[in-house]
Enzyme design. Sequence first.
Site, PDB file in Angstrom:
ATOM      1  CE  LYS A 280      -1.813   2.955   2.634  1.00 52.84           C
ATOM      2  NZ  LYS A 280      -1.753   4.167   1.784  1.00 52.84           N
TER       3      LYS A 280
ATOM      4  CD  GLU B  16      13.223   0.272   7.123  1.00 54.83           C
ATOM      5  OE1 GLU B  16      12.997   1.022   6.172  1.00 54.83           O
ATOM      6  OE2 GLU B  16      13.886  -0.768   7.025  1.00 54.83           O
TER       7      GLU B  16
ATOM      8  CB  CYS C 108      13.727   9.235   7.395  1.00 52.00           C
ATOM      9  SG  CYS C 108      14.456   8.010   6.293  1.00 52.00           S
TER      10      CYS C 108
ATOM     11  CD  GLU D 214      10.888  12.904  10.832  1.00 51.82           C
ATOM     12  OE1 GLU D 214       9.762  12.470  11.108  1.00 51.82           O
ATOM     13  OE2 GLU D 214      11.704  12.287  10.124  1.00 51.82           O
TER      14      GLU D 214
HETATM   15  P1  NAD Z   1       2.701   8.347   7.700  1.00 52.43           P
HETATM   16  O1  NAD Z   1       2.994   7.557   8.915  1.00 52.43           O
HETATM   17  O2  NAD Z   1       1.716   9.439   7.777  1.00 52.43           O
HETATM   18  O3  NAD Z   1       2.191   7.390   6.522  1.00 52.43           O
HETATM   19  C1  NAD Z   1       2.950   6.305   6.061  1.00 52.43           C
HETATM   20  C2  NAD Z   1       2.037   5.274   5.433  1.00 52.43           C
HETATM   21  O4  NAD Z   1       1.181   4.742   6.443  1.00 52.43           O
HETATM   22  C3  NAD Z   1       1.116   5.818   4.347  1.00 52.43           C
HETATM   23  O5  NAD Z   1       1.022   4.877   3.300  1.00 52.43           O
HETATM   24  C4  NAD Z   1      -0.209   5.956   5.058  1.00 52.43           C
HETATM   25  O6  NAD Z   1      -1.322   5.858   4.188  1.00 52.43           O
HETATM   26  C5  NAD Z   1      -0.150   4.755   5.975  1.00 52.43           C
HETATM   27  N1  NAD Z   1      -1.046   4.822   7.158  1.00 52.43           N
HETATM   28  C6  NAD Z   1      -1.443   5.927   7.844  1.00 52.43           C
HETATM   29  N2  NAD Z   1      -2.253   5.574   8.862  1.00 52.43           N
HETATM   30  C7  NAD Z   1      -2.368   4.233   8.825  1.00 52.43           C
HETATM   31  C8  NAD Z   1      -3.059   3.272   9.610  1.00 52.43           C
HETATM   32  N3  NAD Z   1      -3.810   3.639  10.669  1.00 52.43           N
HETATM   33  N4  NAD Z   1      -2.960   1.962   9.298  1.00 52.43           N
HETATM   34  C9  NAD Z   1      -2.202   1.557   8.256  1.00 52.43           C
HETATM   35  N5  NAD Z   1      -1.522   2.428   7.462  1.00 52.43           N
HETATM   36  C10 NAD Z   1      -1.596   3.745   7.738  1.00 52.43           C
HETATM   37  O7  NAD Z   1       4.126   8.871   7.190  1.00 52.43           O
HETATM   38  P2  NAD Z   1       4.425   9.850   5.960  1.00 52.43           P
HETATM   39  O8  NAD Z   1       4.024  11.231   6.341  1.00 52.43           O
HETATM   40  O9  NAD Z   1       3.887   9.236   4.715  1.00 52.43           O
HETATM   41  O10 NAD Z   1       6.026   9.757   5.875  1.00 52.43           O
HETATM   42  C11 NAD Z   1       6.901  10.590   6.561  1.00 52.43           C
HETATM   43  C12 NAD Z   1       7.496   9.865   7.733  1.00 52.43           C
HETATM   44  O11 NAD Z   1       8.151   8.673   7.288  1.00 52.43           O
HETATM   45  C13 NAD Z   1       8.575  10.684   8.426  1.00 52.43           C
HETATM   46  O12 NAD Z   1       8.453  10.537   9.819  1.00 52.43           O
HETATM   47  C14 NAD Z   1       9.876  10.029   7.937  1.00 52.43           C
HETATM   48  O13 NAD Z   1      10.991  10.223   8.768  1.00 52.43           O
HETATM   49  C15 NAD Z   1       9.471   8.608   7.860  1.00 52.43           C
HETATM   50  N6  NAD Z   1      10.381   7.827   6.998  1.00 52.43           N
HETATM   51  C16 NAD Z   1      11.216   6.927   7.591  1.00 52.43           C
HETATM   52  C17 NAD Z   1      12.113   6.202   6.806  1.00 52.43           C
HETATM   53  C18 NAD Z   1      13.063   5.190   7.419  1.00 52.43           C
HETATM   54  O14 NAD Z   1      13.687   4.438   6.689  1.00 52.43           O
HETATM   55  N7  NAD Z   1      13.193   5.143   8.735  1.00 52.43           N
HETATM   56  C19 NAD Z   1      12.153   6.402   5.425  1.00 52.43           C
HETATM   57  C20 NAD Z   1      11.285   7.351   4.868  1.00 52.43           C
HETATM   58  C21 NAD Z   1      10.391   8.052   5.667  1.00 52.43           C
END
Ligand code: NAD
Length: 489
Positions: free
Chosen positions: A183, A258, A291, A388
């Site tokens: 997804k 992650e 990130c 962050e």
């Molecule tokens: P997010 O947590 O808002 O969303 C990530 C994914 O989770 C999306 O596909 C979203 O639709 C899904 N999601 C949201 N709520 C959900 C639920 N209740 N159940 C299942 N899925 C759900 O994150 P974002 O804003 O898309 O991404 C930014 C974040 O990701 C930042 O904190 C960044 O640091 C982190 N990130 C971490 C890494 C790593 O390798 N550690 C890499 C890239 C981004």
Amino acid sequence: MRPTPRIDVDGVSVSPDHFINGERQASSRTFEDRSPLDWSWKLADVARGGEPEADLAVTAALGAFLPWSSLSTEQRGAFLHRLAELIDRDVDQIAHLESLDMAMLEESLRLRVIARGARNFRAYADLARNYASRRWSSNGTQNTVLRMPAGPTVVITPWNAPFMLSTWKCAPALAAGNTVVLKPAEWSPLSCSLLMDLVAEAEFPPGVFNMVQGYGEEVGAALVNDPRVRRISFTGSPETGRSIGEAAAKHLIPFTAELGGKGPFLVFADANLEAAAEKAAVMYDDAGQVCLAGTRLLVESSARSQFVRLFESAAKGHRLGDSRDPTTTISPLIHPDHLARVAGFVERARTNGDAILFGGTVGVAGGLWYQPTLIEPRSNESEIVQREVFGPVLTIQTFEDESDAIRLANSTPYGLSAIIYTGSEARAQRLGERLRAGTIWVNCFLVRDLTAPFGGTGISGVGREGGDYALDFYSDLKTLQIKEGTTHG
Ligand code: NAD
């Protein structure tokens, strides 16, 4: 539902639908996907999945699991290699579409990021094939550790670098013998749809690799709450990570997460300060939506004034612009809501009495750009240091000696990455032992060996992926014990 006709997005043909059981499927509802380059530009109406689509996709993954998991690692690897070749063939169009959809710089997507997707599939095909089972004898038995494919796996990814981050998780899951439901994030859903075209072209058996589009709280939540799922792999924010962890716990499903970062960027006086300043300015690339970025500059106090001068001059080299223009170095932020979030952090820092050394304003009137910004916080407890931002906003603080540097570096709840600039290898080793982070780079940044463990500590993550660590996660390990002296027949 019958598939929606493909759409043309600036010369790239893409399906706005799900990909379930080897076929495109529409939903009765859609959501709008807009380009951060020009928010009035609607790229697509994308299928908005919910519980029924999640159910169909998991059913397909479950149905395909037995035959896929029964293939040899060589046979599965052949599919993964074929997919990698197709990604290499289509790098230009995938990079173009992703640069329109999430505004990462097109050149860096083309030269680096999308090609890494192909590398992910090749690397895991080969790692799974070359797995050397651990064998030893004890207590009068021969022991062998075997990997058993775990089952249907849900992969949920964020909007930054969606293609690369999705392949990073799907490749080991598939190589280990699992079937996958991916997804992608709703803010940048299109490049993963191109990946599904290539999955079809590579003739993966139906149901092995599925994708559903939609909102996290709808189709995402339905997927992670399905008890038939045997692994969940998530990349995104700590807040979502927590709620996915709760869903996983309900059905005792192992999961990796992650999550976000607030990495320290340590500069010692014995470092090559020009090189350190140049690299620190790179933290503004991709508008800081990375990130792993070292967003807290921690500089030895005796080197502060020289470093700040060099850093300001390197940061001035940045150019805000369109991601398709190769002279652009800072692209717009992904979404108006995200721009408001980043601006909100800076406004609260201002109110808090933190000093804005440069930047601190939106970049282009009416657009989603934000100026590269440097803030000297009033205290280490300031929100701008502790949370962050995920935008082009860095903080700068000083330290007196090595132990002070370690104290500051380890003083947030995050622990994803750290960057150190020093001329001393012995110091690098000492800091490497004591910093709380999943990945530590010394005098470099973003150099990756795909066999190394990757993940975060604290609120930056749960578990490790990368190399055999990922293949172990996507498998159930079992121990076979054969009594010594057991003979054939
Ligand atoms: P997010 O947590 O808002 O969303 C990530 C994914 O989770 C999306 O596909 C979203 O639709 C899904 N999601 C949201 N709520 C959900 C639920 N209740 N159940 C299942 N899925 C759900 O994150 P974002 O804003 O898309 O991404 C930014 C974040 O990701 C930042 O904190 C960044 O640091 C982190 N990130 C971490 C890494 C790593 O390798 N550690 C890499 C890239 C981004």
